[in-house]
Design a protein around this motif. Sequence first.
Motif, PDB file in Angstrom:
ATOM      1  N   LEU A  61       0.853  -1.182   0.000  1.00 35.42           N
ATOM      2  CA  LEU A  61       0.000   0.000   0.000  1.00 35.42           C
ATOM      3  C   LEU A  61       0.891   1.235   0.000  1.00 35.42           C
ATOM      4  CD1 LEU A  61      -2.772  -0.927   2.616  1.00 35.42           C
ATOM      5  CD2 LEU A  61      -2.688  -1.423   0.166  1.00 35.42           C
ATOM      6  N   LYS A  62       0.691   2.100  -0.987  1.00 32.78           N
ATOM      7  CA  LYS A  62       1.515   3.300  -1.122  1.00 32.78           C
ATOM      8  C   LYS A  62       0.643   4.536  -1.196  1.00 32.78           C
ATOM      9  CE  LYS A  62       5.330   1.040  -3.580  1.00 32.78           C
ATOM     10  NZ  LYS A  62       6.184   1.064  -4.787  1.00 32.78           N
ATOM     11  N   GLY A  63       1.092   5.585  -0.511  1.00 32.05           N
ATOM     12  CA  GLY A  63       0.418   6.865  -0.557  1.00 32.05           C
ATOM     13  C   GLY A  63       1.310   7.918  -1.166  1.00 32.05           C
ATOM     14  N   TYR A  64       0.726   9.066  -1.495  1.00 32.17           N
ATOM     15  CA  TYR A  64       1.463  10.152  -2.143  1.00 32.17           C
ATOM     16  C   TYR A  64       1.120  11.457  -1.423  1.00 32.17           C
ATOM     17  CZ  TYR A  64       1.831   6.420  -5.505  1.00 32.17           C
ATOM     18  OH  TYR A  64       2.058   5.195  -6.079  1.00 32.17           O
ATOM     19  N   PRO A  65       1.818  11.748  -0.311  1.00 32.78           N
ATOM     20  CA  PRO A  65       1.475  12.909   0.508  1.00 32.78           C
ATOM     21  C   PRO A  65       1.727  14.241  -0.179  1.00 32.78           C
ATOM     22  CG  PRO A  65       3.516  11.897   1.258  1.00 32.78           C
ATOM     23  CD  PRO A  65       2.930  10.973   0.243  1.00 32.78           C
ATOM     24  N   ALA A  66       2.612  14.272  -1.173  1.00 35.32           N
ATOM     25  CA  ALA A  66       2.903  15.506  -1.914  1.00 35.32           C
ATOM     26  C   ALA A  66       3.423  15.119  -3.291  1.00 35.32           C
ATOM     27  CB  ALA A  66       3.937  16.358  -1.170  1.00 35.32           C
ATOM     28  N   ALA A  67       3.334  16.045  -4.208  1.00 36.88           N
ATOM     29  CA  ALA A  67       3.789  15.780  -5.574  1.00 36.88           C
ATOM     30  C   ALA A  67       5.241  15.324  -5.574  1.00 36.88           C
ATOM     31  CB  ALA A  67       3.619  17.036  -6.427  1.00 36.88           C
ATOM     32  N   GLY A  68       5.504  14.211  -6.230  1.00 33.67           N
ATOM     33  CA  GLY A  68       6.859  13.695  -6.328  1.00 33.67           C
ATOM     34  C   GLY A  68       7.315  12.895  -5.140  1.00 33.67           C
ATOM     35  N   HIS A  69       6.448  12.719  -4.126  1.00 35.00           N
ATOM     36  CA  HIS A  69       6.812  11.966  -2.932  1.00 35.00           C
ATOM     37  C   HIS A  69       5.932  10.726  -2.810  1.00 35.00           C
ATOM     38  CE1 HIS A  69       9.522  15.010  -1.187  1.00 35.00           C
ATOM     39  NE2 HIS A  69       8.704  15.882  -1.754  1.00 35.00           N
ATOM     40  N   GLU A  70       6.561   9.627  -2.457  1.00 34.99           N
ATOM     41  CA  GLU A  70       5.861   8.352  -2.310  1.00 34.99           C
ATOM     42  C   GLU A  70       6.072   7.832  -0.889  1.00 34.99           C
ATOM     43  OE1 GLU A  70       6.056   5.087  -5.447  1.00 34.99           O
ATOM     44  OE2 GLU A  70       7.342   4.260  -3.872  1.00 34.99           O
ATOM     45  N   PHE A  71       5.004   7.292  -0.303  1.00 39.36           N
ATOM     46  CA  PHE A  71       5.081   6.780   1.059  1.00 39.36           C
ATOM     47  C   PHE A  71       4.608   5.335   1.081  1.00 39.36           C
ATOM     48  CE2 PHE A  71       2.967   6.000   5.206  1.00 39.36           C
ATOM     49  CZ  PHE A  71       4.092   6.056   6.011  1.00 39.36           C
ATOM     50  N   LEU A  72       5.468   4.435   1.539  1.00 37.91           N
ATOM     51  CA  LEU A  72       5.104   3.028   1.662  1.00 37.91           C
ATOM     52  C   LEU A  72       4.394   2.848   2.996  1.00 37.91           C
ATOM     53  CD1 LEU A  72       5.248   0.117   0.606  1.00 37.91           C
ATOM     54  CD2 LEU A  72       7.470  -0.096   1.724  1.00 37.91           C
ATOM     55  N   ALA A  73       3.069   2.664   2.946  1.00 39.26           N
ATOM     56  CA  ALA A  73       2.265   2.602   4.164  1.00 39.26           C
ATOM     57  C   ALA A  73       2.310   1.235   4.815  1.00 39.26           C
ATOM     58  CB  ALA A  73       0.824   2.995   3.854  1.00 39.26           C
ATOM     59  N   LEU A  74       2.121   0.175   4.037  1.00 38.60           N
ATOM     60  CA  LEU A  74       2.090  -1.177   4.593  1.00 38.60           C
ATOM     61  C   LEU A  74       2.616  -2.162   3.572  1.00 38.60           C
ATOM     62  CD1 LEU A  74      -1.401  -1.496   6.383  1.00 38.60           C
ATOM     63  CD2 LEU A  74       0.838  -1.573   7.487  1.00 38.60           C
ATOM     64  N   ILE A  75       3.283  -3.194   4.070  1.00 38.07           N
ATOM     65  CA  ILE A  75       3.659  -4.349   3.266  1.00 38.07           C
ATOM     66  C   ILE A  75       2.790  -5.510   3.737  1.00 38.07           C
ATOM     67  CG2 ILE A  75       5.489  -5.981   2.708  1.00 38.07           C
ATOM     68  CD1 ILE A  75       7.491  -3.738   3.122  1.00 38.07           C
ATOM     69  N   LEU A  76       2.002  -6.065   2.829  1.00 42.14           N
ATOM     70  CA  LEU A  76       1.008  -7.080   3.176  1.00 42.14           C
ATOM     71  C   LEU A  76       1.444  -8.437   2.650  1.00 42.14           C
ATOM     72  CD1 LEU A  76      -1.973  -4.846   2.106  1.00 42.14           C
ATOM     73  CD2 LEU A  76      -1.301  -5.333   4.464  1.00 42.14           C
ATOM     74  N   ARG A  77       1.565  -9.385   3.559  1.00 38.42           N
ATOM     75  CA  ARG A  77       2.024 -10.726   3.221  1.00 38.42           C
ATOM     76  C   ARG A  77       0.859 -11.703   3.251  1.00 38.42           C
ATOM     77  NH1 ARG A  77       7.536 -10.579   3.072  1.00 38.42           N
ATOM     78  NH2 ARG A  77       8.518  -8.778   4.069  1.00 38.42           N
ATOM     79  N   PRO A  78       1.066 -12.939   2.796  1.00 31.70           N
ATOM     80  CA  PRO A  78      -0.036 -13.900   2.719  1.00 31.70           C
ATOM     81  C   PRO A  78      -0.776 -14.071   4.044  1.00 31.70           C
ATOM     82  CG  PRO A  78       1.825 -14.721   1.477  1.00 31.70           C
ATOM     83  CD  PRO A  78       2.304 -13.469   2.175  1.00 31.70           C
ATOM     84  N   GLY A  79      -2.095 -14.071   3.944  1.00 37.13           N
ATOM     85  CA  GLY A  79      -2.958 -14.210   5.101  1.00 37.13           C
ATOM     86  C   GLY A  79      -3.492 -12.894   5.616  1.00 37.13           C
ATOM     87  N   THR A  80      -2.978 -11.772   5.093  1.00 34.41           N
ATOM     88  CA  THR A  80      -3.349 -10.445   5.583  1.00 34.41           C
ATOM     89  C   THR A  80      -4.508  -9.872   4.782  1.00 34.41           C
ATOM     90  OG1 THR A  80      -1.022 -10.061   6.133  1.00 34.41           O
ATOM     91  CG2 THR A  80      -2.477  -8.153   6.127  1.00 34.41           C
ATOM     92  N   TRP A  81      -5.468  -9.274   5.489  1.00 34.57           N
ATOM     93  CA  TRP A  81      -6.610  -8.611   4.862  1.00 34.57           C
ATOM     94  C   TRP A  81      -6.343  -7.112   4.756  1.00 34.57           C
ATOM     95  CZ3 TRP A  81     -11.253 -11.034   3.289  1.00 34.57           C
ATOM     96  CH2 TRP A  81     -11.315 -12.399   3.560  1.00 34.57           C
ATOM     97  N   PHE A  82      -6.932  -6.479   3.737  1.00 29.56           N
ATOM     98  CA  PHE A  82      -6.750  -5.042   3.552  1.00 29.56           C
ATOM     99  C   PHE A  82      -7.938  -4.469   2.777  1.00 29.56           C
ATOM    100  CE2 PHE A  82      -4.937  -7.100  -0.134  1.00 29.56           C
ATOM    101  CZ  PHE A  82      -5.150  -6.251  -1.207  1.00 29.56           C
ATOM    102  N   GLY A  83      -7.952  -3.147   2.661  1.00 30.81           N
ATOM    103  CA  GLY A  83      -9.051  -2.475   1.967  1.00 30.81           C
ATOM    104  C   GLY A  83     -10.240  -2.201   2.855  1.00 30.81           C
ATOM    105  N   GLU A  84     -10.038  -2.308   4.178  1.00 29.11           N
ATOM    106  CA  GLU A  84     -11.162  -2.214   5.109  1.00 29.11           C
ATOM    107  C   GLU A  84     -11.680  -0.787   5.291  1.00 29.11           C
ATOM    108  OE1 GLU A  84      -7.513  -1.426   7.499  1.00 29.11           O
ATOM    109  OE2 GLU A  84      -8.054  -2.890   5.956  1.00 29.11           O
ATOM    110  N   VAL A  85     -10.806   0.224   5.151  1.00 28.86           N
ATOM    111  CA  VAL A  85     -11.236   1.598   5.436  1.00 28.86           C
ATOM    112  C   VAL A  85     -12.346   2.027   4.475  1.00 28.86           C
ATOM    113  CG1 VAL A  85     -10.527   4.015   5.449  1.00 28.86           C
ATOM    114  CG2 VAL A  85      -9.063   2.279   6.494  1.00 28.86           C
ATOM    115  N   SER A  86     -12.101   1.899   3.172  1.00 30.17           N
ATOM    116  CA  SER A  86     -13.109   2.313   2.196  1.00 30.17           C
ATOM    117  C   SER A  86     -14.316   1.388   2.198  1.00 30.17           C
ATOM    118  CB  SER A  86     -12.488   2.377   0.797  1.00 30.17           C
ATOM    119  OG  SER A  86     -11.510   3.396   0.725  1.00 30.17           O
ATOM    120  N   THR A  87     -14.112   0.141   2.541  1.00 34.66           N
ATOM    121  CA  THR A  87     -15.250  -0.773   2.657  1.00 34.66           C
ATOM    122  C   THR A  87     -16.150  -0.347   3.814  1.00 34.66           C
ATOM    123  OG1 THR A  87     -13.886  -2.589   1.813  1.00 34.66           O
ATOM    124  CG2 THR A  87     -15.929  -3.194   2.911  1.00 34.66           C
TER     125      THR A  87
END
Length: 223
Positions: A61-87
């Motif tokens: 999961l990667k975010g972009y807090p400002a133009a030209g900047h990338e933020f690695l939020a989470l590394i998700l490995r097998p067994g991990t659930w994600f996408g819960e916030v927007s759901t």
Amino acid sequence: MNIADRALLDADSWFGRLPVERRDALLSEARSRPVAAGGLIYATGDPPNGLWAVLSGQVRLKGYPAAGHEFLALILRPGTWFGEVSTLDDGPRPHDATAFGPARVLHVPMAAFHRLSERWPGLYLDLGRLVCRHQRVALDFIAQSVSLPLPARLARLLMGRAGEGDGPLHLRQEEVAVMLGVSRQTLNRHLRGLAQRGVLKLGYGRIDVIDPGALRALATGEG
């Protein structure tokens, strides 16, 4: 779903604690699919498309807090659930979700989740707890960032990633630098110092932990 996939998901500290009828209900509506290396599962700003889990490979999961900047939020490995916030809140996606290498994911569509939640309203509490779990990880990282010196923060980050699976850490130095809030040059200087001490071995897009004990001592301020 095969037996191995079900066992993997049941071993997750969030999913495995759900009542069995809610686990069965989610999986009855879920479908698996492969994702090619670098494939986009959803993008920042996309409308919600349901709940996801990693069955094999790795999702980032990667975010972009400002133009030209990338933020690695989470590394998700097998067994991990994600996408819960927007759901949960029906809002736009806050991150890009991409496969790092080939992956296989499980998908519960939004319409299916809404149907299930009418029968099992407790699913909303379940997702709230998943949000809290990921939030606690983020808050712990922020607390470390403001209270620990860089060598200890680096060691803790590498120890945490090493504890998530076997083998080398597939991390680019740019990603680690962003996670620690330092320049790539500063990070590279510290990594090369650890490599010279025999704690790490650096490769292209990977970091091998050679001496976990030394890394652990550094993380606790004793190294």
